[in-house]
Write a protein that holds these residues in place. Structure first.
Motif, PDB file in Angstrom:
ATOM      1  N   ARG A  27       1.064   8.795 -15.232  1.00  0.00           N
ATOM      2  CA  ARG A  27      -0.298   8.629 -14.735  1.00  0.00           C
ATOM      3  C   ARG A  27      -0.590   7.141 -14.555  1.00  0.00           C
ATOM      4  N   TYR A  28      -1.447   6.856 -13.571  1.00  0.00           N
ATOM      5  CA  TYR A  28      -1.805   5.466 -13.272  1.00  0.00           C
ATOM      6  C   TYR A  28      -3.297   5.375 -13.029  1.00  0.00           C
ATOM      7  N   GLY A  29      -3.866   4.258 -13.482  1.00  0.00           N
ATOM      8  CA  GLY A  29      -5.290   4.040 -13.290  1.00  0.00           C
ATOM      9  C   GLY A  29      -5.597   3.528 -11.899  1.00  0.00           C
ATOM     10  N   LYS A  30      -6.858   3.233 -11.665  1.00  0.00           N
ATOM     11  CA  LYS A  30      -7.279   2.720 -10.363  1.00  0.00           C
ATOM     12  C   LYS A  30      -7.143   1.206 -10.264  1.00  0.00           C
ATOM     13  N   GLN A  31      -7.057   0.529 -11.412  1.00  0.00           N
ATOM     14  CA  GLN A  31      -6.942  -0.924 -11.421  1.00  0.00           C
ATOM     15  C   GLN A  31      -5.544  -1.363 -10.990  1.00  0.00           C
ATOM     16  N   ARG A  46      -0.296   0.185  -9.667  1.00  0.00           N
ATOM     17  CA  ARG A  46      -1.483   0.406 -10.511  1.00  0.00           C
ATOM     18  C   ARG A  46      -1.088   0.279 -11.978  1.00  0.00           C
ATOM     19  N   ILE A  79       0.223   8.235  -7.634  1.00  0.00           N
ATOM     20  CA  ILE A  79      -0.811   7.278  -7.200  1.00  0.00           C
ATOM     21  C   ILE A  79      -1.606   7.795  -6.002  1.00  0.00           C
ATOM     22  N   GLU A  80      -1.030   8.734  -5.244  1.00  0.00           N
ATOM     23  CA  GLU A  80      -1.657   9.381  -4.085  1.00  0.00           C
ATOM     24  C   GLU A  80      -1.874   8.417  -2.920  1.00  0.00           C
ATOM     25  N   SER A  81      -2.731   7.423  -3.057  1.00  0.00           N
ATOM     26  CA  SER A  81      -3.020   6.520  -1.938  1.00  0.00           C
ATOM     27  C   SER A  81      -3.544   5.196  -2.478  1.00  0.00           C
ATOM     28  N   GLY A  82      -3.723   4.250  -1.553  1.00  0.00           N
ATOM     29  CA  GLY A  82      -4.296   2.966  -1.933  1.00  0.00           C
ATOM     30  C   GLY A  82      -3.253   1.971  -2.415  1.00  0.00           C
ATOM     31  N   GLU A 115       0.843  -1.196   0.000  1.00  0.00           N
ATOM     32  CA  GLU A 115       0.000   0.000   0.000  1.00  0.00           C
ATOM     33  C   GLU A 115       0.883   1.253   0.000  1.00  0.00           C
TER      34      GLU A 115
END
Length: 487
Positions: A375-379, A367, A360-363, A297
Motif C-alpha cells: 500500500r502507498y499513501g498519497k504523499q 509514493r 498506486i493506480e494513477s498520479g 507519472e
C-alpha cells in the motif's frame, strides 16, 4: 391566403405558413414563461417538424436525424416556396439560424483564449521550463565569481558585476579569476570544474541577453582568456588534480542477485517492491538519477502483450537531453517497449510493475510506502529520499562499492555493452544524442578488466604450470609479497 407546399387537394400536405405561424406562437409563449424553462428551443421544434414530415412521406423510422440540421431544413422549405413569393414578415428561418450560429461561435471565442497575460507571467513560464540543475549550477558558479570579485574589489580595484562588464573588462578580469580560483578550503578545482564554471558564467550572461562565447576561437577579444584557461587546465592535470574522478559503479549481475536473495528486492512489502521498480526503471529504460524519477507519472507506463510476448512500455517526457523545444524539434521522446522474456517466473518484471501500478493506480509514481501489505499513501517520496534510493538498497544488501542513483543508468549501458549491443541501441535506451556521450557510460566492469588482465599477464613457467592446483592455492594464500632480489 396561405399557400400549400405540395398539392391543394392533399389533406396530408404540410403548409409551411401554418408551421411558421405555430412556431411564432410557441416562441411567444416561451418568451412569456416566468420560470425560464430552457428545455424548449427552436431546434427541438424543427426536429418535431422534421419527424412529422418523415411520417407523412412514409420515410423509414430508422432515418438518422443527426445528419439533418436547422439551416439545411429551413433552406429546403424556403426553396420550395420561392416561386410563390410568400412574405412571412421579418421572421426568416435561415437568418434566425445564422444568428444562432453566430452567437454560439462568439461564446466559443470568448472562452477559447485566456485573459491577457503580463510580462511577469511570460517570464515565469520561461523560468519554469529551465532545468532546475542548470539553474542551480549557474547560480553556484556565479556566487564563486561574486565572492572573488568582492574580495578583489577592495582598495582601488572596483570590479563591476559580470553582466555590466565590457568585452575588454571581461577578458581582463576572467584571466585573473582563473588563476586565483580556489575552493573554500584552499584546494584547486579539477580541470573540468574550471571549464564548467566558465561555461556557466557565459550562461548567466546569456540569461541577461548578452550573447558572448568566450571559448569561440574566432572571437579575438578573448584570446588571452582562452590561453589562461588552457594553461590552467594543463597545470592541474600535471599536478594530478582530477585524475582520479569518483564515479558511480554499475550493479553487476552477481550484486543484482544479492539484492533479490537478501529480500531488498521482491514483493515482501511496499518498500521492497518500490526499490525493485526504481532499479528496473533505471536499468530497463535508462532513466536519469533524479530528474526523470522526480516527475515520473503512473500513466507513463503501459502493460500489454502482442505477438512478441508481454511487455512494459515506457513513454518519456522532457528531460535533460530532450526538452521538446525548438532546438529539439526533430528529436523524439523516449518510447521503449521492454519484452519480459521471463514472464511468469519468480522475478517476472511484468508482475513487478503490474503489482506496483495496481497499488498506486494513477498520479505521482513514487509514493510513500505504507505498512501492512502493498500500500502507498498519497504523499510523494521526498526529493532527498528519492535521491538516495540506490545507496540505501545497496547498503541493505551489503554490496561493496560506490553506488548512487546514477548507477542504474550506468548498469543499463554497461550490460548492453557487455552483451555486444550496438551503440545506436544503447543510445535509444539511455537517451544519449551523441556517440561520444554514450561511450562515457560504456565502462568495463571489474569482470571484464580481470579477463583483459589475464591476457596481458606474464607467462606461467613450465614448473609452476606442472604443479597441482591445491599446492598453487596453498602457496598463494600463505606466501608473503615477493621482494626484488639483486641479480
Amino acid at each position: 391566403m396561405s399557400h400549400c407546399l405540395f398539392s391543394d387537394n392533399d389533406d396530408e400536405d404540410i403548409i409551411l405558413s401554418q408551421n411558421l405561424d405555430d412556431i411564432e406562437k410557441e416562441l411567444a409563449v416561451i418568451n412569456n414563461i416566468e420560470n425560464d424553462d430552457d428545455d424548449i428551443i427552436l431546434s427541438q421544434i424543427l426536429d418535431n417538424i422534421e419527424k412529422e414530415l418523415a411520417e407523412k412521406n412514409n420515410i423509414e423510422k430508422d432515418v438518422d436525424y443527426g445528419e439533418l440540421n436547422l439551416i439545411s431544413t429551413a433552406e429546403e422549405f424556403v426553396k420550395a416556396e420561392m416561386e410563390k413569393e410568400s412574405d412571412y414578415g421579418e421572421f426568416n428561418l435561415i437568418s434566425t439560424a445564422e444568428e444562432h450560429v453566430k452567437e454560439e461561435v462568439k461564446s466559443v471565442v470568448v472562452e477559447r483564449f485566456q485573459t491577457p497575460v503580463s510580462q511577469v507571467e511570460i517570464d515565469t513560464l520561461i523560468h519554469s521550463q529551465t532545468n532546475a540543475n542548470t539553474r542551480k549550477n549557474t547560480k553556484w558558479s556565479l556566487n564563486i565569481f561574486n565572492e572573488w570579485r568582492k574580495c578583489r574589489s577592495k582598495g582601488d580595484n572596483d570590479i563591476p558585476e559580470l553582466q555590466d562588464m565590457t568585452a575588454e573588462e571581461l577578458d581582463y578580469w576572467l584571466q585573473r579569476f582563473l588563476v586565483e580560483l580556489r575552493k573554500m578550503n584552499g584546494d584547486e578545482y579539477s580541470p573540468k570544474s574550471v571549464y564548467y564554471i566558465i561555461c556557466r558564467l557565459m550562461r548567466h550572461l546569456k540569461d541577461h541577453n548578452i550573447y558572448i562565447n568566450i571559448l569561440e576561437e574566432a572571437d579575438k577579444r578573448f584570446v588571452l582568456t582562452r590561453k589562461v584557461l588552457d594553461a590552467k587546465m594543463k597545470e592541474l592535470v600535471s599536478k594530478g588534480v582530477g585524475c582520479k574522478p569518483k564515479t558511480a559503479d554499475p550493479v553487476s549481475n552477481e550484486d543484482e542477485d544479492k539484492l533479490w536473495n537478501s529480500g531488498v528486492f521482491g514483493f515482501t512489502n511496499s518498500t521492497s517492491l518500490q526499490y525493485t521498480v526504481f532499479f528496473y526503471a533505471c536499468k530497463l529504460f535508462g532513466l536519469r538519477g533524479r530528474d526523470e524519477h522526480r516527475h515520473l507519472e503512473a500513466d507513463q507506463f503501459e502493460l500489454g502483450n502482442d505477438k512478441n510476448g508481454y511487455y512494459i512500455r515506457y513513454i518519456g517526457r522532457n528531460n535533460k537531453t530532450f526538452t521538446g523545444g525548438l532546438a529539439h524539434l526533430k528529436l523524439k521522446n523516449k518510447d521503449i517497449k521492454h519484452y519480459c522474456t521471463n514472464y511468469g517466473g519468480q522475478r517476472c518484471l511484468y508482475t513487478v510493475f503490474k503489482t506496483y501500478l495496481d497499488a498506486i493506480e494513477s498520479g505521482i509514481f513514487y509514493r510513500k510506502p505504507l505498512q501492512n501489505g502493498i500500500r502507498y499513501g498519497k504523499q510523494p517520496v521526498g526529493i532527498n529520499k528519492l535521491g538516495n534510493f540506490m545507496k540505501e538498497m545497496c547498503q541493505q544488501a551489503g554490496l561493496v562499492g560506490y553506488y548512487t542513483n546514477h548507477s542504474g543508468k550506468k548498469t543499463c549501458a554497461t550490460e548492453m555493452y557487455r552483451n555486444g549491443q550496438d551503440e545506436q541501441s544503447i543510445m535509444e535506451r539511455t537517451g544519449h544524442r551523441s556517440v561520444e556521450a554514450c561511450r562515457v557510460y560504456k565502462i568495463k566492469s571489474d569482470e571484464m578488466q580481470k579477463q583483459i588482465s589475464s591476457v596481458l599477464e606474464a607467462p606461467i613457467s613450465a614448473k609452476e604450470n606442472s604443479e597441482p592446483v591445491s599446492k598453487k592455492a596453498k602457496i598463494s594464500a600463505s606466501s608473503p609479497p615477493l621482494k626484488d632480489t639483486p641479480p
